[in-house]
Design an enzyme around this catalytic site. Structure first.
Site: not given
Ligand code: 3HC
Length: 285
Positions: A119, A140, A152, A190
């Site tokens: 990243s 990414h 990305e 980012n």
């Molecule tokens: N594989 C497949 N499915 C999975 C899984 C996996 N490893 N882990 C969980 N799931 C499934 C769960 O079983 C769940 O299914 P269900 O709803 O049917 O039970 C479903 O995915 C959703 O799980 P959660 O209830 O925990 O999820 P939420 O609806 O609360 O969403 C989230 C979680 C997608 C993380 C959401 O909160 C989100 O989009 N958050 C923002 C995350 C974000 O912005 N990430 C980017 C960070 S920046 C980055 O990464 C860049 C780096 O370089 C710093």
């Protein structure tokens, strides 16, 4: 498509997610970890995730077994020699990554694509460490990889257009939506996300509102799935600080400088979910 066998370096948070989505899409995947214990843990984490999905009825037992059967782990970089694409997902350390790319270049067949999930490291420097700079680029992914749809695709000034297209097609094949960006520190997400997270810390540090209220405000006021402090804890305070420092170093813009509170949280070992405590506290699960 030319890509059949996938290699992943590192089986931590990001690497295991990349291995999972690749195997679920039908690609045989081999990941490399630093020692036997980390290989065992990586395989265990992937098994646990896939079994969890099967228990929830999201995956049938046969698909789960077939997916697990496509994933292997090793400690030897040499074992990646028959991979058509290798995605490096090690810790963010430019020197170590440069060295790894130079090794991969000697190990993998000339047509193999060497990609990095970095990243913040410089993709052009990685390309320059190889004798195939046209076949090196950034891919990414986002945390958590299985749930976040974006990849990305970051090209350097040396990347061949055909390689960008091949990698873009592979990103689609593992279920992601690719966007293309230049190899410029922090790419698209980012570049916009990190200053937002740093501003949230500054606002809290300045006494604007409580953590909870800032999180609630951004969730309900902007429709974001998580507030900034919940997201900082998910991404890791150390990771965010590292990316911010690299951005500050590159662009010299004060808004990219990590605020004092973030630095102190990192010094104190409050790194987020992974250490059980960041801005919020998490239980052992
Ligand atoms: N594989 C497949 N499915 C999975 C899984 C996996 N490893 N882990 C969980 N799931 C499934 C769960 O079983 C769940 O299914 P269900 O709803 O049917 O039970 C479903 O995915 C959703 O799980 P959660 O209830 O925990 O999820 P939420 O609806 O609360 O969403 C989230 C979680 C997608 C993380 C959401 O909160 C989100 O989009 N958050 C923002 C995350 C974000 O912005 N990430 C980017 C960070 S920046 C980055 O990464 C860049 C780096 O370089 C710093």
């Amino acid at each position: 498509m030319a890509i059949k066998n996938v290699g992943v370096i590192g089986c931590g948070l990001m690497g295991s997610g990349i291995a999972q989505v690749s195997a679920q899409a039908g690609f045989p995947v081999l990941f490399v970890e630093a020692n036997d214990e980390l290989v065992r843990r990586g395989l265990g984490r992937l098994r646990e995730t896939l079994e969890g999905l099967a228990a929830k009825g999201k995956l049938d037992a046969r698909t789960k077994d077939e997916t697990l059967g496509r994933i292997g782990g090793t400690t030897r970089l040499d074992d990646l020699k028959s991979c058509d694409i290798v995605v490096e997902a090690m810790t963010e350390n430019q020197a170590l990554k440069n060295e790894t790319f130079a090794k991969l270049d000697r190990i993998c067949a000339p047509p193999a694509i060497l990609a990095t999930n970095t990243s913040s490291c410089n993709v052009t420097a990685l390309a320059a460490a190889t004798t195939r700079p046209g076949r090196v680029l950034g891919l990414h992914f986002f945390n958590p990889v299985p749930l976040m749809k974006l990849v990305e695709v970051a090209r350097t000034i040396l990347t061949d257009e055909a390689v960008v297209q091949e990698a873009t097609e592979w990103a689609r094949a593992v279920g992601k939506t690719p966007v293309q960006a230049k190899d410029s520190t922090a790419f698209i997400v980012n570049r916009l996300l990190v200053p937002y997270l740093l501003d949230a810390v500054r606002a809290y540090e300045g006494g604007l509102a409580s953590l909870e209220d800032i999180d609630t405000a951004m969730k309900l006021g902007c429709g974001y799935p998580m507030g900034p402090f919940t997201l900082l804890d998910l991404v890791g305070l150390d990771t965010t600080m590292y990316v911010a420092e690299v951005m500050f170093e590159e662009f010299r813009e004060p808004r990219y400088a990590p605020p004092p509170l973030l630095k102190r949280m990192v010094m104190a070992g409050r790194l987020g979910r992974k250490t059980g405590r960041g801005f919020y506290t998490y239980d052992a699960r």
